[in-house]
Write an enzyme that holds these catalytic residues in place. Structure first.
Site, PDB file in Angstrom:
ATOM      1  CD  GLU A   1      16.402 -14.237   3.428  1.00 58.93           C
ATOM      2  OE1 GLU A   1      15.570 -14.781   4.192  1.00 58.93           O
ATOM      3  OE2 GLU A   1      17.064 -13.242   3.747  1.00 58.93           O
TER       4      GLU A   1
ATOM      5  CG  ASP B 275      -2.002   0.967   1.226  1.00 62.19           C
ATOM      6  OD1 ASP B 275      -2.825   0.890   0.306  1.00 62.19           O
ATOM      7  OD2 ASP B 275      -2.067   1.819   2.136  1.00 62.19           O
TER       8      ASP B 275
HETATM    9  C1  GLC Z   1      -4.255   3.012  -0.713  1.00 65.45           C
HETATM   10  C2  GLC Z   1      -5.422   2.052  -0.770  1.00 65.45           C
HETATM   11  C3  GLC Z   1      -6.664   2.787  -0.358  1.00 65.45           C
HETATM   12  C4  GLC Z   1      -6.479   3.298   1.044  1.00 65.45           C
HETATM   13  C5  GLC Z   1      -5.207   4.145   1.174  1.00 65.45           C
HETATM   14  C6  GLC Z   1      -4.846   4.354   2.590  1.00 65.45           C
HETATM   15  O1  GLC Z   1      -4.356   4.012  -1.641  1.00 65.45           O
HETATM   16  O2  GLC Z   1      -5.526   1.500  -2.048  1.00 65.45           O
HETATM   17  O3  GLC Z   1      -7.813   1.988  -0.446  1.00 65.45           O
HETATM   18  O4  GLC Z   1      -7.586   4.062   1.422  1.00 65.45           O
HETATM   19  O5  GLC Z   1      -4.110   3.499   0.584  1.00 65.45           O
HETATM   20  O6  GLC Z   1      -4.377   3.167   3.174  1.00 65.45           O
END
Ligand code: GLC
Length: 544
Positions: free
Chosen positions: A257, A203
């Site tokens: 790994e 993310d």
């Molecule tokens: C990313 C995710 C989204 C989320 C954001 C905060 O963009 O795809 O859904 O709200 O991160 O974590």
């Protein structure tokens, strides 16, 4: 053309699952891990190689899983660790890998680390987060803004400092300058890799490291991408820091790994193609880095050719491998956005995704041509849509899979009479059961495209050469020198040179004239695409 040893993802088609909406095995209206396991036969039938599941870890759901309160356990609404193990084993038996979603930029404010960190300025975990004193006027420490509106800072009254929150106030940014945070995430990676998880989607992968001096971001000007202009500042100091590459080099060592190598797939939300390419390092950082120019592109030939051509040049095969998606859980589904509800165009878009040089990522429902679902105001659950309005409409792309056309019996998603967490769309018009019965359906078209890709090494691994005619609404490209893809995004028929000899149509979006020979000028209807192959090479510019 053989990908580097162990990089299975270069040959793969990934499929993103939003777990709350895939299938509800326990009849509580919320999709869960056993629900996914129960539908693996369907995914194997479809032909996907790996599933990426949006966060399944413990979350108070301020941002529906993207606010994590425990990185090493499963949210009770979705299942248990034993359910993950069962899912991985069942997927493995069908040749499907399981990729999870890691949220390393921030935790939930309910995470025990943060609960402890905010208890006092001397708390042991205090420095695991980004804290700063107020500006002299008492306001936020600098000008950084949250992706979800407002300042990227939240004043913690008890300790008199601001904590950073790049997203919601319920999501506190971790301090990646702290080696203990880095060590903890290495442990988390191994925890899941040891269980057989094939990799992670990461993310906001570009955001982790922040400027240690907390310098103000500079303003944008009209040369910046519209999304940065909308924000009003270039993300120079709150994101995109060069030190983040150290993190991914280390993670890649850990990924290697394991056998097979674990995938690191970055949500690299940056608007500079060279910056995207840098996330691959020298094939020693992320295995795949999402291209958001593509996801946000208008569905017009000039834009798409430019975006794809630039990425193709910036990411040669010895550096990395592009990755393409048309939908995800944060934006309008492509059958609605790109295709405006026209199934002919949705098929052209799908053919594009599955024939470009790079790894395709389908979002659940793409294979059905599933459109966005209008979610009434009183059913909205996404905090961003609720806060800023329908300019962002994330719930519309997160609604349950219509496994059958019968809402009264739960549409195959949940138990009869149970209201799903987000409403169904028009399940009579679009559902899995009907499309599986109909060989002419979008679902069968998707399956046939996947099979063609699997059987055709040029489509999986070949080089990309754009042979379009400038100004035309037809996108024509070669994959190596024996496969040509012709996509007419316009309404009008057009004629396109066939670059191959002894060529024949392998697949057509309208399923007409498949197998037929083509030569000279190909007449291509509007909103139609074809893949053709020749057995004689007459065009020799491509190749990698
Ligand atoms: C990313 C995710 C989204 C989320 C954001 C905060 O963009 O795809 O859904 O709200 O991160 O974590």
């Amino acid at each position: 053309m053989t990908p580097p040893v162990g990089q299975w993802w270069r040959d793969a088609v990934l499929y993103q699952i939003y777990p709350r909406s895939y299938a509800d095995a326990n009849g509580d209206g919320v999709g869960d891990l056993p629900g996914i396991t129960a539908h693996l036969d369907h995914l194997a039938w479809l032909g996907v190689d790996a599933i990426w599941i949006s966060p399944i870890t413990v979350s108070p759901n301020a941002d529906w899983g993207y606010d994590v309160a425990d990185y090493c356990d499963v949210d009770p609404a979705l299942g248990t660790l034993a359910d993950v193990d069962a899912l991985i084993a069942a997927a493995d038996a069908r040749g499907i890998r399981v990729v999870l979603d890691l949220v390393p930029n921030h935790t939930s404010i309910e995470h025990p680390w943060f609960v402890e960190a905010r208890s006092s300025r001397d708390a042991p975990h205090r420095d695991w987060y980004v804290w700063a004193d107020p500006a002299p006027d008492g306001g936020p420490p600098n000008n950084w803004v949250s992706t979800f509106t407002g300042p990227a800072w939240h004043l913690d009254d008890a300790t008199g400092q601001y904590y950073m929150r790049s997203f919601l106030p319920e999501q506190a940014d971790l301090n990646w300058g702290n080696p203990e945070v880095r060590a903890e995430f290495e442990r988390i990676l191994r925890f899941w890799f040891d269980r057989g998880v094939a990799g992670f989607r990461i993310d906001v992968a570009h955001m982790l490291v922040k400027d240690a001096q907390l310098r103000d971001n500079p303003p944008t000007d009209d040369t910046d991408f519209w999304m940065d202009q909308f924000r009003g500042q270039r993300q120079e100091y709150n994101a995109n820091r060069p030190e983040v590459h150290d993190v991914y080099r280390r993670w890649r060592e850990i990924a290697e790994e394991y056998d097979p190598t674990r995938l690191l797939l970055g949500e690299t939300h940056v608007f500079d193609v060279d910056a995207i390419a840098r996330f691959y390092g020298h094939d020693d950082e992320l295995g795949l880095a999402f291209n958001f120019f593509f996801l946000y592109a208008d569905f017009d030939v000039a834009t798409l050719r430019r975006v794809v051509g630039e990425a193709d040049a910036a990411i040669p095969s010895d550096r990395g491998w592009p990755v393409w998606a048309g939908s995800n859980h944060d934006k309008t589904r492509f059958p609605t956005g790109w295709a405006k509800g026209d199934e002919r165009l949705a098929r052209v878009a799908l053919m594009m995704l599955l024939t470009l040089r790079g790894t395709p990522v389908l979002y659940y429902g793409d294979e059905l041509g599933m459109p966005d679902t209008h979610v009434p105001d009183d059913r909205l659950l996404d905090p961003v849509t609720i806060a800023v309005g329908r300019v962002v409409d994330r719930d519309a792309a997160r609604t349950p899979v219509p496994w059958t056309g019968d809402v009264a019996t739960g549409a195959g998603f949940t138990a009869p009479g149970v209201e799903p967490w987000l409403p169904f769309g028009d399940v009579a018009a679009c559902n899995v059961a009907d499309q599986r019965e109909d060989p002419g359906s979008m679902l069968h078209f998707t399956r046939d495209l996947l099979a063609l890709r699997r059987a055709t090494v040029e489509l999986r691994r070949g080089g990309y050469t754009d042979v379009s005619i400038r100004g035309s609404e037809v996108w024509s490209f070669l994959r190596d020198s024996t496969v040509q893809v012709v996509l007419n995004l316009g309404d009008a028929p057009d004629r396109v040179p066939v670059c191959l000899q002894n060529a024949r149509v392998l697949l057509a979006t309208d399923r007409v004239s498949e197998g037929a020979p083509v030569s000279g000028l190909l007449e291509i209807e509007g909103r139609r695409g074809v893949v053709i192959a020749g057995d004689v090479e007459v065009f020799d510019q491509a190749g990698d």
